[in-house]
Design a protein around this motif. Structure first.
Motif, PDB file in Angstrom:
ATOM      1  N   PRO A   4     -60.430  20.928  15.232  1.00  0.00           N
ATOM      2  CA  PRO A   4     -61.299  22.040  14.176  1.00  0.00           C
ATOM      3  C   PRO A   4     -62.187  21.349  13.153  1.00  0.00           C
ATOM      4  O   PRO A   4     -63.018  22.057  13.026  1.00  0.00           O
ATOM      5  N   SER A   5     -62.050  20.152  12.879  1.00  0.00           N
ATOM      6  CA  SER A   5     -63.118  19.574  11.879  1.00  0.00           C
ATOM      7  C   SER A   5     -64.445  19.323  12.715  1.00  0.00           C
ATOM      8  O   SER A   5     -65.500  19.536  12.085  1.00  0.00           O
ATOM      9  N   GLU A   6     -64.285  18.719  13.999  1.00  0.00           N
ATOM     10  CA  GLU A   6     -65.376  18.543  14.888  1.00  0.00           C
ATOM     11  C   GLU A   6     -66.246  19.900  14.980  1.00  0.00           C
ATOM     12  O   GLU A   6     -67.147  19.928  15.119  1.00  0.00           O
ATOM     13  N   ALA A   7     -65.226  20.755  15.299  1.00  0.00           N
ATOM     14  CA  ALA A   7     -65.618  22.065  15.725  1.00  0.00           C
ATOM     15  C   ALA A   7     -66.509  22.653  14.846  1.00  0.00           C
ATOM     16  O   ALA A   7     -67.489  23.362  14.923  1.00  0.00           O
ATOM     17  N   SER A   8     -65.964  22.649  13.367  1.00  0.00           N
ATOM     18  CA  SER A   8     -66.735  23.134  12.277  1.00  0.00           C
ATOM     19  C   SER A   8     -68.045  22.399  12.010  1.00  0.00           C
ATOM     20  O   SER A   8     -69.122  22.961  11.867  1.00  0.00           O
ATOM     21  N   LYS A   9     -68.047  21.099  12.353  1.00  0.00           N
ATOM     22  CA  LYS A   9     -69.216  20.301  12.372  1.00  0.00           C
ATOM     23  C   LYS A   9     -70.243  20.699  13.418  1.00  0.00           C
ATOM     24  O   LYS A   9     -71.504  21.002  13.338  1.00  0.00           O
ATOM     25  N   LEU A  10     -69.617  21.022  14.676  1.00  0.00           N
ATOM     26  CA  LEU A  10     -70.536  21.360  15.647  1.00  0.00           C
ATOM     27  C   LEU A  10     -71.430  22.802  15.184  1.00  0.00           C
ATOM     28  O   LEU A  10     -72.260  22.975  15.565  1.00  0.00           O
ATOM     29  N   ALA A  11     -70.626  23.668  14.894  1.00  0.00           N
ATOM     30  CA  ALA A  11     -70.894  24.860  14.548  1.00  0.00           C
ATOM     31  C   ALA A  11     -72.141  24.695  13.437  1.00  0.00           C
ATOM     32  O   ALA A  11     -72.963  25.481  13.481  1.00  0.00           O
ATOM     33  N   THR A  12     -71.927  24.018  12.364  1.00  0.00           N
ATOM     34  CA  THR A  12     -73.041  23.782  11.346  1.00  0.00           C
ATOM     35  C   THR A  12     -73.940  23.357  12.162  1.00  0.00           C
ATOM     36  O   THR A  12     -75.418  23.603  11.701  1.00  0.00           O
ATOM     37  N   VAL A  13     -74.203  22.217  12.733  1.00  0.00           N
ATOM     38  CA  VAL A  13     -75.447  21.510  13.431  1.00  0.00           C
ATOM     39  C   VAL A  13     -75.977  22.498  14.262  1.00  0.00           C
ATOM     40  O   VAL A  13     -77.333  22.544  14.343  1.00  0.00           O
ATOM     41  N   LEU A  14     -75.086  23.365  14.962  1.00  0.00           N
ATOM     42  CA  LEU A  14     -75.711  24.135  16.188  1.00  0.00           C
ATOM     43  C   LEU A  14     -76.553  25.367  15.193  1.00  0.00           C
ATOM     44  O   LEU A  14     -77.687  25.701  15.828  1.00  0.00           O
ATOM     45  N   SER A  53     -68.730  33.275  25.036  1.00  0.00           N
ATOM     46  CA  SER A  53     -70.107  32.653  24.310  1.00  0.00           C
ATOM     47  C   SER A  53     -70.307  31.104  24.952  1.00  0.00           C
ATOM     48  O   SER A  53     -71.492  31.076  25.365  1.00  0.00           O
ATOM     49  N   LEU A  54     -69.120  30.592  25.356  1.00  0.00           N
ATOM     50  CA  LEU A  54     -69.276  29.245  25.958  1.00  0.00           C
ATOM     51  C   LEU A  54     -69.972  29.157  27.459  1.00  0.00           C
ATOM     52  O   LEU A  54     -70.270  28.303  27.961  1.00  0.00           O
ATOM     53  N   GLN A  55     -69.334  30.380  28.025  1.00  0.00           N
ATOM     54  CA  GLN A  55     -69.784  30.410  29.454  1.00  0.00           C
ATOM     55  C   GLN A  55     -71.529  30.750  29.536  1.00  0.00           C
ATOM     56  O   GLN A  55     -71.848  30.539  30.874  1.00  0.00           O
ATOM     57  N   VAL A  56     -72.244  30.597  28.635  1.00  0.00           N
ATOM     58  CA  VAL A  56     -73.605  30.838  28.700  1.00  0.00           C
ATOM     59  C   VAL A  56     -74.144  29.504  28.923  1.00  0.00           C
ATOM     60  O   VAL A  56     -75.206  29.375  29.240  1.00  0.00           O
ATOM     61  N   LEU A  57     -73.491  28.114  28.819  1.00  0.00           N
ATOM     62  CA  LEU A  57     -73.987  26.929  29.297  1.00  0.00           C
ATOM     63  C   LEU A  57     -73.775  26.721  30.723  1.00  0.00           C
ATOM     64  O   LEU A  57     -72.969  27.363  31.293  1.00  0.00           O
ATOM     65  N   PRO A  58     -74.864  26.053  31.072  1.00  0.00           N
ATOM     66  CA  PRO A  58     -74.818  25.876  32.800  1.00  0.00           C
ATOM     67  C   PRO A  58     -73.566  25.038  32.936  1.00  0.00           C
ATOM     68  O   PRO A  58     -73.170  24.278  32.597  1.00  0.00           O
ATOM     69  N   GLY A  59     -73.116  25.623  34.384  1.00  0.00           N
ATOM     70  CA  GLY A  59     -71.959  24.937  35.059  1.00  0.00           C
ATOM     71  C   GLY A  59     -70.667  25.204  34.534  1.00  0.00           C
ATOM     72  O   GLY A  59     -69.613  24.472  34.878  1.00  0.00           O
ATOM     73  N   VAL A  60     -70.567  26.169  33.093  1.00  0.00           N
ATOM     74  CA  VAL A  60     -69.266  26.422  32.433  1.00  0.00           C
ATOM     75  C   VAL A  60     -68.905  27.848  32.813  1.00  0.00           C
ATOM     76  O   VAL A  60     -69.428  28.796  32.633  1.00  0.00           O
ATOM     77  N   GLY A  61     -67.798  27.772  33.801  1.00  0.00           N
ATOM     78  CA  GLY A  61     -67.170  29.130  34.384  1.00  0.00           C
ATOM     79  C   GLY A  61     -66.145  29.538  33.080  1.00  0.00           C
ATOM     80  O   GLY A  61     -65.693  28.908  32.174  1.00  0.00           O
ATOM     81  N   PRO A  62     -65.315  30.553  33.554  1.00  0.00           N
ATOM     82  CA  PRO A  62     -64.172  30.890  32.722  1.00  0.00           C
ATOM     83  C   PRO A  62     -63.150  29.957  32.457  1.00  0.00           C
ATOM     84  O   PRO A  62     -62.954  29.703  31.445  1.00  0.00           O
ATOM     85  N   ARG A  63     -62.867  29.320  33.606  1.00  0.00           N
ATOM     86  CA  ARG A  63     -61.728  28.129  33.199  1.00  0.00           C
ATOM     87  C   ARG A  63     -62.120  26.957  32.385  1.00  0.00           C
ATOM     88  O   ARG A  63     -61.411  26.316  31.476  1.00  0.00           O
ATOM     89  N   SER A  64     -63.339  26.475  32.504  1.00  0.00           N
ATOM     90  CA  SER A  64     -63.927  25.562  31.750  1.00  0.00           C
ATOM     91  C   SER A  64     -64.176  26.077  30.187  1.00  0.00           C
ATOM     92  O   SER A  64     -63.876  25.289  29.179  1.00  0.00           O
ATOM     93  N   ALA A  65     -64.521  27.300  30.238  1.00  0.00           N
ATOM     94  CA  ALA A  65     -64.795  27.648  28.993  1.00  0.00           C
ATOM     95  C   ALA A  65     -63.505  28.070  28.004  1.00  0.00           C
ATOM     96  O   ALA A  65     -63.415  27.848  26.910  1.00  0.00           O
ATOM     97  N   GLN A  66     -62.367  28.235  28.948  1.00  0.00           N
ATOM     98  CA  GLN A  66     -60.906  28.605  28.290  1.00  0.00           C
ATOM     99  C   GLN A  66     -60.702  27.038  27.720  1.00  0.00           C
ATOM    100  O   GLN A  66     -60.182  26.741  26.531  1.00  0.00           O
ATOM    101  N   ARG A  67     -60.808  25.851  28.395  1.00  0.00           N
ATOM    102  CA  ARG A  67     -60.276  24.722  28.009  1.00  0.00           C
ATOM    103  C   ARG A  67     -61.260  24.230  26.889  1.00  0.00           C
ATOM    104  O   ARG A  67     -60.718  23.701  25.876  1.00  0.00           O
ATOM    105  N   MET A  68     -62.590  24.426  26.887  1.00  0.00           N
ATOM    106  CA  MET A  68     -63.501  23.830  25.750  1.00  0.00           C
ATOM    107  C   MET A  68     -62.963  24.667  24.424  1.00  0.00           C
ATOM    108  O   MET A  68     -62.801  24.208  23.575  1.00  0.00           O
ATOM    109  N   ALA A  69     -62.739  26.117  24.481  1.00  0.00           N
ATOM    110  CA  ALA A  69     -62.411  26.918  23.428  1.00  0.00           C
ATOM    111  C   ALA A  69     -61.120  26.401  22.679  1.00  0.00           C
ATOM    112  O   ALA A  69     -60.951  26.235  21.603  1.00  0.00           O
ATOM    113  N   LEU A  70     -60.267  25.907  23.920  1.00  0.00           N
ATOM    114  CA  LEU A  70     -58.732  25.600  23.274  1.00  0.00           C
ATOM    115  C   LEU A  70     -58.930  24.138  22.589  1.00  0.00           C
ATOM    116  O   LEU A  70     -58.191  24.143  21.703  1.00  0.00           O
TER     117      LEU A  70
END
Length: 197
Positions: free
Chosen positions: A38-48, A14-31
């Motif tokens: 986790p709290s910021e990620a939860s907030k990000l999900a809510t805002v998105l 899902s993160l790879q749909v962003l421009p310039g984000v390949g498999p390795r970048s997506a993995q780093r972002m997801a990790l």
């Protein structure tokens, strides 16, 4: 590689749909999102989710907005007679950040490209022409310097007789090395030269 979590794999994809984000970048972002914030990620999900639900386009200029008329179009201090035409909301935001334009905007959402099957109707040219007919005296074309940008600019020019059309200056960028520039850029720079004293 064997999957240790199908849901994590789906997050990476899902993160790879962003421009310039390949498999390795997506993995780093997801990790990072799962392990470190986790709290910021939860907030990000809510805002998105809220942004996807509540943000649409201004009915006048087509920039992203939470209301039918964006704050720029609703601002009575703006010059309603000057209209800057841009390709995307991101380009509009760049001009707003710089504080260089006190008029209104119109977002095309692309450029005319006959080879790709993109017609004037698909990039909101009819809506632009209607907007120009509502008292606009100057149209500033802030389009990408490309074949598609040129085609779009010429099409708009042909459709707007009696309206002053201006374009952004083109040519050598600040810090640009003349030896590395292509002939088209050099031609534009030479053709746009001005008196200097």
């Amino acid at each position: 590689m064997k999957s240790f979590s199908p849901l994590f794999d789906e997050l990476q994809r899902s993160l790879q749909v962003l421009p310039g984000v390949g498999p390795r970048s997506a993995q780093r972002m997801a990790l990072n999102l799962i392990e470190r914030t986790p709290s910021e990620a939860s907030k990000l999900a809510t805002v998105l989710a809220q942004a996807l639900r509540d943000i649409s386009h201004c009915h006048t200029c087509y920039v992203l907005s939470e209301s039918e008329t964006c704050q720029i179009c609703a601002d009575p201090k703006r010059d309603a007679h000057r209209l800057m035409v841009v390709e995307s909301p991101g380009q509009l935001m760049a001009f707003e950040r710089a504080g260089l334009h006190d008029g209104h905007y119109f977002v095309l959402n692309g450029l005319i490209s006959p080879l790709d099957g993109i017609s004037p109707d698909q990039v909101r040219i009819p809506q632009l022409l209607k907007r120009v007919g509502d008292g606009v005296t100057e149209v500033v074309l802030a389009l990408t310097s490309s074949v598609e940008g040129e085609a779009t600019a010429h099409y708009i020019k042909a459709q707007c007789p009696g309206v002053t059309l201006t374009r952004l200056a083109r040519g050598i960028p600040m810090g640009g090395d003349i030896e590395s520039l292509d002939p088209n850029t050099l031609e534009l720079a030479l053709g746009a030269r001005e008196s200097w004293s």
